[in-house]
Design an enzyme around this catalytic site. Structure first.
Site, PDB file in Angstrom:
ATOM      1  N   HIS A  82       0.661  -0.912   0.056  1.00 21.71           N
ATOM      2  CA  HIS A  82      -0.016   0.240   0.477  1.00 21.71           C
ATOM      3  C   HIS A  82       0.680   1.194  -0.140  1.00 21.71           C
ATOM      4  O   HIS A  82       1.426   1.260   0.917  1.00 21.71           O
ATOM      5  CB  HIS A  82      -1.015  -0.165   0.908  1.00 21.71           C
ATOM      6  CG  HIS A  82      -1.594   1.013   0.823  1.00 21.71           C
ATOM      7  ND1 HIS A  82      -2.835   1.529   0.591  1.00 21.71           N
ATOM      8  CD2 HIS A  82      -1.805   2.400   1.357  1.00 21.71           C
ATOM      9  CE1 HIS A  82      -3.415   2.260   1.116  1.00 21.71           C
ATOM     10  NE2 HIS A  82      -2.911   3.716   1.288  1.00 21.71           N
ATOM     11  N   ASP A 161     -14.790   2.866   7.656  1.00 23.60           N
ATOM     12  CA  ASP A 161     -13.431   4.065   6.935  1.00 23.60           C
ATOM     13  C   ASP A 161     -13.699   4.310   6.256  1.00 23.60           C
ATOM     14  O   ASP A 161     -14.057   5.768   6.253  1.00 23.60           O
ATOM     15  CB  ASP A 161     -12.716   2.472   6.507  1.00 23.60           C
ATOM     16  CG  ASP A 161     -11.539   3.885   6.129  1.00 23.60           C
ATOM     17  OD1 ASP A 161     -10.812   4.801   6.689  1.00 23.60           O
ATOM     18  OD2 ASP A 161     -11.092   3.382   5.102  1.00 23.60           O
ATOM     19  N   ARG A 168     -13.894  13.071   7.978  1.00 21.77           N
ATOM     20  CA  ARG A 168     -12.952  13.179   7.996  1.00 21.77           C
ATOM     21  C   ARG A 168     -12.367  14.449   7.086  1.00 21.77           C
ATOM     22  O   ARG A 168     -12.073  15.591   7.325  1.00 21.77           O
ATOM     23  CB  ARG A 168     -11.338  12.041   8.207  1.00 21.77           C
ATOM     24  CG  ARG A 168     -11.654  11.593   9.029  1.00 21.77           C
ATOM     25  CD  ARG A 168     -10.715  10.133   9.319  1.00 21.77           C
ATOM     26  NE  ARG A 168      -9.602  11.093   9.440  1.00 21.77           N
ATOM     27  CZ  ARG A 168      -8.504   9.593   8.196  1.00 21.77           C
ATOM     28  NH1 ARG A 168      -9.102   8.800   7.878  1.00 21.77           N
ATOM     29  NH2 ARG A 168      -7.056  10.314   8.103  1.00 21.77           N
ATOM     30  N   SER A 183      -7.259   3.868   9.404  1.00 23.16           N
ATOM     31  CA  SER A 183      -7.550   3.926   8.189  1.00 23.16           C
ATOM     32  C   SER A 183      -7.170   2.907   7.364  1.00 23.16           C
ATOM     33  O   SER A 183      -7.950   2.179   6.739  1.00 23.16           O
ATOM     34  CB  SER A 183      -7.686   5.585   7.784  1.00 23.16           C
ATOM     35  OG  SER A 183      -8.316   5.510   5.903  1.00 23.16           O
ATOM     36  N   LYS A 187      -8.546  -1.321   5.962  1.00 24.89           N
ATOM     37  CA  LYS A 187      -8.515  -2.237   4.684  1.00 24.89           C
ATOM     38  C   LYS A 187      -7.448  -3.314   4.473  1.00 24.89           C
ATOM     39  O   LYS A 187      -8.032  -4.060   3.885  1.00 24.89           O
ATOM     40  CB  LYS A 187      -8.497  -0.709   3.786  1.00 24.89           C
ATOM     41  CG  LYS A 187     -10.070   0.151   3.938  1.00 24.89           C
ATOM     42  CD  LYS A 187      -9.040   1.213   2.619  1.00 24.89           C
ATOM     43  CE  LYS A 187      -8.363   2.267   3.076  1.00 24.89           C
ATOM     44  NZ  LYS A 187      -8.600   3.464   2.822  1.00 24.89           N
TER      45      LYS A 187
HETATM   46  N1  URA Z   1      -4.958   6.755   2.832  1.00 24.86           N
HETATM   47  C1  URA Z   1      -5.689   6.247   3.663  1.00 24.86           C
HETATM   48  O1  URA Z   1      -7.206   5.215   3.370  1.00 24.86           O
HETATM   49  N2  URA Z   1      -6.759   7.008   4.317  1.00 24.86           N
HETATM   50  C2  URA Z   1      -6.514   8.312   5.418  1.00 24.86           C
HETATM   51  O2  URA Z   1      -6.847   8.336   6.381  1.00 24.86           O
HETATM   52  C3  URA Z   1      -5.420   8.471   4.759  1.00 24.86           C
HETATM   53  C4  URA Z   1      -4.746   8.118   2.946  1.00 24.86           C
END
Ligand code: URA
Length: 443
Positions: A82, A161, A168, A183, A187
């Site tokens: 990621h 999320d 957010r 966050s 995932k």
């Molecule tokens: N990418 C994400 O998936 N979440 C965040 O809070 C910031 C970047």
């Protein structure tokens, strides 16, 4: 339990229990906790922070708010990756096939671009015909047969999320390390891989603007993954200049294929080799030099490129554009942005470069916007390069000539040319694992 008391506890610097976090998050997903109370809690977290244990619990609650993908039907170790986001960041398209060509399974869900940053799924869809939404059966079958599939993230992953991130975004609570860490990791945990390599970008085009915060974000994400029994490492990579020379979907696919065929730009190639090496290490394929040699070998013998073509073909993509980039549909118009004076490029704001590409049609400002796959920017001069007055700094591509003026203004507003060559940041600053932080400073 009352949401009011949970907000007050965090406001006063308290540590929330799992039950309290679950009450807030699950209540918010169910619609029992209203936006205004969740906003207040997020702001209290933003201001007061969270302990590592609290962040790990929050992440787990968020991960379990949707499907937890079980990849056990796929044989072997599955490795995910990621990136916290960047401009010209096309590393997934390069390293996923490299790692798969080294016999490590990639069953990966990726995202779309939003704002100034790009996303892998948009880039994949630039290859005509490519399906980025597969059934679970198709996804598993493809990974078992050819070792790799990259698809769009299902809407049922980390449902909390999705809702919390949207909130957010409009309540000035995105830039908070425990919230970013939970966050992202919610995932990644839900997506089911055994090992996860995190690419934490740092610089003016990234969420993290300095090394200290990038290392802290990496440390927290590694701690969360490790607490959940996953093998996790993070690389802190530079985002003070875009990776490679191209920004825009088809342009980036073409550049990624050049790396896979051994003739891509040096910076992108080196970052991809470093990331692929670390993914192979997490998968238990050996030590650093052994894994790097493996990654280089699959580029040299063509098997990484072949794996990439197999993946696109299996997902319906027209691989002739991968074999010959001139087959990509071209933008109708191009425009050369020239240097106003002679000197070194001392600053070239990455967020502004990304925003200029969005103005050309290469990205979206809202989720509903459509993308022009052929639009984008090819940079001829990057941070630290010498340029002569009147020489082209970059070429813009768009389907409407009218788009060039605003994109040029955006690009120029982040550009400074001066007499002194600036000090260049390293490509990779550090590696963060459960054992600690290792300074790398790879150039
Ligand atoms: N990418 C994400 O998936 N979440 C965040 O809070 C910031 C970047």
């Amino acid at each position: 339990m009352r949401m009011y008391d949970i907000i007050a506890k965090k406001r006063d610097g308290g540590t929330l229990t799992r039950e309290e976090l679950a009450f807030a998050v699950n209540g918010y997903v169910a619609g029992d906790v209203p936006d205004y109370q969740m906003s207040a809690l997020l702001m209290a977290i933003y201001l007061r922070g969270m302990t590592d244990a609290e962040t790990a619990e929050l992440t787990d609650v968020m991960a379990r708010s949707g499907d937890m993908v079980d990849l056990s039907a796929i044989q072997g170790i599955k490795v995910d990756k990621h990136s916290t986001g960047g401009v010209g960041d096309k590393t997934t398209l390069v390293i996923a096939p490299i790692v798969a060509a080294c016999d490590v399974k990639i069953a990966k869900m990726s995202g779309r671009g939003l704002g100034h940053t790009g996303g892998t799924i948009d880039k994949m869809e630039a290859v005509p015909g490519t399906r980025t939404s597969l059934t679970q059966e198709e996804f598993f079958k493809q990974v078992n047969e050819i070792g790799i599939s990259v698809i769009g993230q299902s809407g049922h992953i980390a449902v909390a999320d999705k809702k919390m991130y949207a909130l957010r975004d409009v309540t000035a609570t995105v830039g908070c390390i425990p919230l970013i860490a939970s966050s992202i990791m919610s995932k990644k945990l839900a997506a089911g891989s055994d090992a996860i390599l995190l690419d934490v970008t740092m610089g003016d085009g990234a969420f993290m603007k300095d090394l200290e915060s990038a290392v802290e974000l990496a440390r927290q994400m590694v701690a969360i993954g490790t607490a959940h029994g996953r093998k996790v490492a993070a690389m802190i990579t530079d985002m003070d200049k875009p990776l490679g020379r191209n920004i825009g979907n088809s342009l980036e696919v073409a550049e990624s294929m050049a790396v896979l065929r051994g003739n891509g730009p040096e910076d992108l190639t080196e970052v991809c080799l470093q990331l692929a090496t670390n993914m192979l290490m997490l998968a238990g394929k050996g030590g650093e030099s052994e894994c790097r040699a493996m990654a280089k070998q699959v580029i040299a013998d063509g098997s990484a490129f072949e794996t990439c073509c197999k993946m696109f073909a299996a997902q319906g993509g027209d691989i002739s554009v991968l074999q010959d980039a001139s087959k990509f549909q071209k933008a109708k118009y191009s425009y050369e942005l020239t240097a106003p004076q002679t000197g070194y490029i001392c600053k070239n704001d990455v967020e502004k470069i990304g925003n200029a590409s969005v103005l050309l049609g290469a990205g979206r400002i809202t989720k509903e916007d459509t993308i022009d796959f052929a639009a984008g920017i090819t940079m001829h001069k990057k941070l630290g390069d010498y340029v002569k007055a009147g020489e082209s700094i970059c070429t813009f591509y768009a389907d409407e000539e009218a788009l060039f003026a605003a994109a040029e203004e955006m690009y120029r507003s982040g550009l400074v040319i001066g007499p002194e060559k600036p000090a260049l940041p390293p490509l990779i600053y550090a590696r963060v694992t459960a054992d600690g932080v290792e300074q790398l400073n790879v150039n």
